[in-house]
Design a protein around this motif. Structure first.
Motif, PDB file in Angstrom:
ATOM      1  N   LEU A 190       1.307  11.292   5.546  1.00  0.00           N
ATOM      2  CA  LEU A 190       2.190  12.385   5.631  1.00  0.00           C
ATOM      3  C   LEU A 190       3.324  12.558   4.458  1.00  0.00           C
ATOM      4  N   GLU A 191       3.958  11.357   4.307  1.00  0.00           N
ATOM      5  CA  GLU A 191       5.090  11.457   3.425  1.00  0.00           C
ATOM      6  C   GLU A 191       4.791  11.572   1.762  1.00  0.00           C
ATOM      7  N   ASP A 192       3.370  11.578   1.728  1.00  0.00           N
ATOM      8  CA  ASP A 192       2.924  11.485   0.174  1.00  0.00           C
ATOM      9  C   ASP A 192       2.460  12.857  -0.180  1.00  0.00           C
ATOM     10  N   LEU A 193       2.480  13.623   0.617  1.00  0.00           N
ATOM     11  CA  LEU A 193       1.941  15.144   0.655  1.00  0.00           C
ATOM     12  C   LEU A 193       2.563  15.838  -0.608  1.00  0.00           C
ATOM     13  N   ARG A 206      -0.478  21.726  -1.192  1.00  0.00           N
ATOM     14  CA  ARG A 206      -0.060  20.574  -0.360  1.00  0.00           C
ATOM     15  C   ARG A 206      -0.686  21.049   1.076  1.00  0.00           C
ATOM     16  N   HIS A 207      -0.969  22.085   1.524  1.00  0.00           N
ATOM     17  CA  HIS A 207      -1.607  22.330   2.642  1.00  0.00           C
ATOM     18  C   HIS A 207      -3.233  21.828   2.546  1.00  0.00           C
ATOM     19  N   ARG A 259      -6.987  17.142   4.121  1.00  0.00           N
ATOM     20  CA  ARG A 259      -7.821  16.493   3.648  1.00  0.00           C
ATOM     21  C   ARG A 259      -7.298  15.084   3.903  1.00  0.00           C
ATOM     22  N   LEU A 260      -6.180  14.884   4.462  1.00  0.00           N
ATOM     23  CA  LEU A 260      -5.265  13.675   4.323  1.00  0.00           C
ATOM     24  C   LEU A 260      -6.204  12.337   4.848  1.00  0.00           C
ATOM     25  N   GLY A 261      -7.278  12.422   5.730  1.00  0.00           N
ATOM     26  CA  GLY A 261      -8.015  11.240   6.125  1.00  0.00           C
ATOM     27  C   GLY A 261      -9.004  11.041   4.646  1.00  0.00           C
ATOM     28  N   GLU A 262      -9.081  11.907   3.946  1.00  0.00           N
ATOM     29  CA  GLU A 262     -10.387  11.581   2.746  1.00  0.00           C
ATOM     30  C   GLU A 262      -9.518  11.341   1.405  1.00  0.00           C
ATOM     31  N   ILE A 263      -8.104  11.126   1.591  1.00  0.00           N
ATOM     32  CA  ILE A 263      -7.419  10.793   0.406  1.00  0.00           C
ATOM     33  C   ILE A 263      -7.013   9.200   0.195  1.00  0.00           C
ATOM     34  N   LEU A 264      -7.122   8.637  -0.750  1.00  0.00           N
ATOM     35  CA  LEU A 264      -6.424   7.448  -1.242  1.00  0.00           C
ATOM     36  C   LEU A 264      -5.311   7.659  -2.447  1.00  0.00           C
ATOM     37  N   VAL A 265      -4.219   6.998  -2.288  1.00  0.00           N
ATOM     38  CA  VAL A 265      -3.146   7.094  -3.310  1.00  0.00           C
ATOM     39  C   VAL A 265      -3.043   5.951  -3.879  1.00  0.00           C
ATOM     40  N   ALA A 266      -2.662   6.223  -5.291  1.00  0.00           N
ATOM     41  CA  ALA A 266      -2.232   4.651  -6.021  1.00  0.00           C
ATOM     42  C   ALA A 266      -0.588   4.984  -5.920  1.00  0.00           C
ATOM     43  N   ALA A 267       0.010   3.889  -5.294  1.00  0.00           N
ATOM     44  CA  ALA A 267       1.381   3.899  -4.963  1.00  0.00           C
ATOM     45  C   ALA A 267       1.985   2.586  -5.701  1.00  0.00           C
TER      46      ALA A 267
END
Ligand SMILES: CC(C)(COP(=O)(O)OP(=O)(O)OC[C@H]1O[C@@H](n2cnc3c(N)ncnc32)[C@H](O)[C@@H]1OP(=O)(O)O)[C@@H](O)C(=O)NCCC(=O)NCCS
Length: 161
Positions: A13-16, A49-50, A55-63
Motif C-alpha cells: 500500500l505504501e508504494d501506491l 492510484r486507484h 491491482r495491488l496483488g498483480e504488481i511487482l515493484v523495483a525498490a
C-alpha cells in the motif's frame, strides 16, 4: 540508480503514490495524443492510484530502500503494464521486472502476451531484445474502472516454456 542494489518485490500500500506518479508520467510520455481520448480520464494520477490499488496483488515493484524505480503489472497471461521512472531507465531495471513478470506468468501459462502502441519505439525495441515477437496490429481492450476502452496497438507474444 544501480540495478544491482534493487529489490524486486510485491507492491505494498505504501508504494501506491510512487506507482501512480511513475505510471501517470510514463503514460503521458508515450500515449497522450496517440490513443483514443476516452482513455485520458482513466490515466490521470488519481485514477491510476486507484487502479493500482485495485491491482495491488498483480504488481511487482523495483525498490531500492524507500525509492520505487519502476513496476510491472501482470494480469493472468498478460504483461499489462511495465514502467520505469525516467531517471532510472537504461540501467537494466526493466529487464529484471520483465523477467520476474514472465516467471510469474509461466507458473500458469506457457506463453505470454502484451499490447504496445505502434509508435512506442523504445518499448518495442526493449521487448524484442527480450525475446518477444510482434504478431501484428491488435485492437486492445484496455481495462479501465467501468469496463474497457479499445486501443489500436501491436500485439507481442513470447513462448515461456
Ligand atoms: C519501456 C521501458 C519500461 C523500458 O525500460 P528501459 O530502462 O527504458 O529499457 P532499456 O534501456 O533496457 O531498453 C530500451 C532499448 O531501447 C533503445 N531505444 C531507446 N530509444 C529508442 C528509440 N527511440 N527507438 C528504438 N529504440 C530505442 C535503447 O537503446 C535500448 O536498447 P539497447 O539496450 O539494445 O541499446 C521504459 O522505457 C518505460 O518505462 N517507458 C515508458 C512507459 C512504456 O512505454 N511502457 C511500456 C508500455 S507497453
Amino acid at each position: 540508480m544501480e540495478s544491482s542494489s534493487l529489490d524486486i518485490r510485491p507492491a505494498e500500500l505504501e508504494d501506491l503514490d510512487a506507482i501512480a506518479t511513475i505510471w501517470a508520467r510514463g503514460w503521458k510520455e508515450v500515449h497522450e495524443g496517440v490513443v483514443p481520448d476516452a482513455l485520458l480520464a482513466h490515466r490521470q494520477s488519481g485514477t491510476l492510484r486507484h487502479a493500482a490499488e485495485e491491482r495491488l496483488g498483480e504488481i511487482l515493484v523495483a525498490a531500492r530502500g524507500l525509492e520505487i524505480a519502476g513496476f510491472i503489472i501482470v494480469h493472468r497471461d498478460e504483461v499489462e503494464h511495465l514502467y520505469v521512472s525516467t531517471g532510472a531507465r537504461g540501467a537494466g531495471i526493466a529487464n529484471r521486472l520483465l523477467a520476474r513478470g514472465e516467471a510469474l506468468i509461466a507458473t500458469c501459462s506457457s506463453s505470454a502476451w502484451l499490447a504496445v502502441v505502434e509508435g512506442n519505439a523504445r518499448a518495442r525495441h526493449f521487448y524484442e531484445r527480450n525475446g518477444w515477437h510482434c504478431r501484428g496490429e491488435f485492437l486492445h481492450q484496455a481495462r479501465v474502472a467501468n469496463g474497457t476502452v479499445g486501443v489500436p496497438t501491436m500485439r507481442y507474444e513470447k513462448q515461456l516454456r
